[in-house]
Write a protein that holds these residues in place. Structure first.
Motif, PDB file in Angstrom:
ATOM      1  N   GLY A 104     -13.654 101.294 -42.527  1.00 52.58           N
ATOM      2  CA  GLY A 104     -15.026 101.188 -42.980  1.00 52.58           C
ATOM      3  C   GLY A 104     -15.129  99.952 -43.839  1.00 52.58           C
ATOM      4  O   GLY A 104     -14.125  99.274 -44.105  1.00 52.58           O
ATOM      5  N   GLY A 105     -16.321  99.669 -44.269  1.00 50.00           N
ATOM      6  CA  GLY A 105     -16.483  98.528 -45.150  1.00 50.00           C
ATOM      7  C   GLY A 105     -17.932  98.148 -45.320  1.00 50.00           C
ATOM      8  O   GLY A 105     -18.841  98.854 -44.866  1.00 50.00           O
ATOM      9  N   ARG A 106     -18.117  97.031 -45.979  1.00 48.08           N
ATOM     10  CA  ARG A 106     -19.457  96.519 -46.257  1.00 48.08           C
ATOM     11  C   ARG A 106     -19.510  95.031 -45.967  1.00 48.08           C
ATOM     12  O   ARG A 106     -18.575  94.283 -46.278  1.00 48.08           O
ATOM     13  N   TRP A 107     -20.631  94.615 -45.387  1.00 49.37           N
ATOM     14  CA  TRP A 107     -20.915  93.201 -45.200  1.00 49.37           C
ATOM     15  C   TRP A 107     -22.262  92.961 -45.857  1.00 49.37           C
ATOM     16  O   TRP A 107     -23.293  93.453 -45.385  1.00 49.37           O
ATOM     17  N   ILE A 108     -22.240  92.238 -46.962  1.00 48.40           N
ATOM     18  CA  ILE A 108     -23.444  91.971 -47.735  1.00 48.40           C
ATOM     19  C   ILE A 108     -23.716  90.468 -47.690  1.00 48.40           C
ATOM     20  O   ILE A 108     -22.920  89.658 -48.179  1.00 48.40           O
ATOM     21  N   VAL A 109     -24.823  90.115 -47.078  1.00 51.16           N
ATOM     22  CA  VAL A 109     -25.219  88.715 -46.922  1.00 51.16           C
ATOM     23  C   VAL A 109     -26.437  88.469 -47.812  1.00 51.16           C
ATOM     24  O   VAL A 109     -27.450  89.170 -47.685  1.00 51.16           O
ATOM     25  N   PRO A 110     -26.358  87.492 -48.706  1.00 48.44           N
ATOM     26  CA  PRO A 110     -27.524  87.194 -49.547  1.00 48.44           C
ATOM     27  C   PRO A 110     -28.737  86.836 -48.689  1.00 48.44           C
ATOM     28  O   PRO A 110     -28.610  86.270 -47.600  1.00 48.44           O
ATOM     29  N   ALA A 111     -29.907  87.177 -49.178  1.00 46.41           N
ATOM     30  CA  ALA A 111     -31.158  86.981 -48.432  1.00 46.41           C
ATOM     31  C   ALA A 111     -31.313  85.549 -47.931  1.00 46.41           C
ATOM     32  O   ALA A 111     -31.760  85.325 -46.800  1.00 46.41           O
ATOM     33  N   GLU A 112     -30.912  84.569 -48.730  1.00 43.03           N
ATOM     34  CA  GLU A 112     -31.095  83.174 -48.332  1.00 43.03           C
ATOM     35  C   GLU A 112     -30.182  82.748 -47.181  1.00 43.03           C
ATOM     36  O   GLU A 112     -30.400  81.707 -46.570  1.00 43.03           O
ATOM     37  N   ALA A 129     -17.061  82.538 -48.130  1.00 38.66           N
ATOM     38  CA  ALA A 129     -17.098  82.765 -49.574  1.00 38.66           C
ATOM     39  C   ALA A 129     -18.522  83.017 -50.074  1.00 38.66           C
ATOM     40  O   ALA A 129     -18.705  83.507 -51.190  1.00 38.66           O
ATOM     41  N   ARG A 130     -19.517  82.731 -49.225  1.00 34.17           N
ATOM     42  CA  ARG A 130     -20.915  82.905 -49.625  1.00 34.17           C
ATOM     43  C   ARG A 130     -21.446  84.305 -49.335  1.00 34.17           C
ATOM     44  O   ARG A 130     -22.578  84.617 -49.692  1.00 34.17           O
ATOM     45  N   TYR A 131     -20.647  85.150 -48.655  1.00 37.26           N
ATOM     46  CA  TYR A 131     -21.053  86.537 -48.423  1.00 37.26           C
ATOM     47  C   TYR A 131     -19.881  87.461 -48.713  1.00 37.26           C
ATOM     48  O   TYR A 131     -18.742  87.025 -48.851  1.00 37.26           O
ATOM     49  N   TYR A 132     -20.183  88.744 -48.823  1.00 40.16           N
ATOM     50  CA  TYR A 132     -19.177  89.760 -49.140  1.00 40.16           C
ATOM     51  C   TYR A 132     -18.921  90.580 -47.891  1.00 40.16           C
ATOM     52  O   TYR A 132     -19.816  91.287 -47.413  1.00 40.16           O
ATOM     53  N   PHE A 133     -17.709  90.483 -47.329  1.00 40.07           N
ATOM     54  CA  PHE A 133     -17.355  91.192 -46.097  1.00 40.07           C
ATOM     55  C   PHE A 133     -15.967  91.785 -46.330  1.00 40.07           C
ATOM     56  O   PHE A 133     -14.954  91.108 -46.141  1.00 40.07           O
ATOM     57  N   ARG A 134     -15.923  93.034 -46.766  1.00 40.10           N
ATOM     58  CA  ARG A 134     -14.663  93.684 -47.123  1.00 40.10           C
ATOM     59  C   ARG A 134     -14.512  95.006 -46.370  1.00 40.10           C
ATOM     60  O   ARG A 134     -15.484  95.726 -46.158  1.00 40.10           O
ATOM     61  N   THR A 135     -13.268  95.286 -45.985  1.00 41.95           N
ATOM     62  CA  THR A 135     -12.970  96.499 -45.220  1.00 41.95           C
ATOM     63  C   THR A 135     -11.748  97.205 -45.802  1.00 41.95           C
ATOM     64  O   THR A 135     -11.012  96.639 -46.614  1.00 41.95           O
ATOM     65  N   THR A 136     -11.533  98.448 -45.330  1.00 37.60           N
ATOM     66  CA  THR A 136     -10.410  99.272 -45.796  1.00 37.60           C
ATOM     67  C   THR A 136      -9.634  99.836 -44.601  1.00 37.60           C
ATOM     68  O   THR A 136      -9.764 101.011 -44.269  1.00 37.60           O
TER      69      THR A 136
END
Length: 173
Positions: A104-112, A129-136
């Motif tokens: 599982g994980g999360r991919w968080i991309v800033p609106a811009e 490095a400009r977005y958060y893409f982490r998994t387990t």
């Protein structure tokens, strides 16, 4: 109860101990080739998209091999723009062992950045490095030579590549 630290760094709740910081070591890098997406549609929790795995490869100091077709990411695009990752893959090592990998994980991309990420060409040019893409990642196998995979916890950092997605996977030690 609120946990605070005293002036000498101890925790105020005497039951709590100071433990070593979490450390990791490189397990492998993996590239997953993706089939065309299947839009399952908007449901009660968000938009569900299947990114089917078409193949790929993985390589690290202790194991290497291929990603078999047939797995995928049953991604959930949330109303706030984030994506929840739900991946299941089958790996075949260079010596023929099968390993089930799920994460599982999360991919968080800033609106811009969302417009560029949605573009098939520009998306691969966005610095991860400009977005958060982490998994387990977690593993299951019956292969004796890789049984140690059944007992480890991992974290992964993801990024987009031509034709799919890649991760640097690290073992928590």
């Amino acid at each position: 109860m609120t946990i605070t630290r005293t002036s000498d760094g101890r925790k105020s709740d005497p039951r709590l101990k100071v433990v070593d910081e979490i450390a990791t070591t490189h397990l492998f890098d993996i590239a997953v080739d993706l089939d065309p997406r299947l839009n399952i549609g908007d449901g009660p929790f968000g938009k569900r998209i299947l990114f089917g795995a078409a193949g790929g490869s993985f390589e690290g100091p202790e194991l290497r091999g291929e990603v078999l077709p047939g797995g995928g990411d049953w991604a959930l695009f949330r109303s706030d723009g984030g994506m929840s990752v739900d991946v299941r893959l089958t790996l075949r090592t260079h010596d023929g062992a099968l390993v089930y990998m799920s994460y599982g994980g999360r991919w968080i991309v800033p609106a811009e950045l969302r417009e560029d990420i949605a573009d098939p060409v520009k998306s691969r040019q966005v610095d991860p490095a400009r977005y958060y893409f982490r998994t387990t990642p977690m593993f299951e196998t019956g292969a004796k030579q890789y049984a140690w995979l059944n007992d480890i916890v991992c974290v992964g950092s993801g990024y987009l590549i031509e034709g799919g997605v890649a991760y640097q996977v690290s073992r928590v030690i």
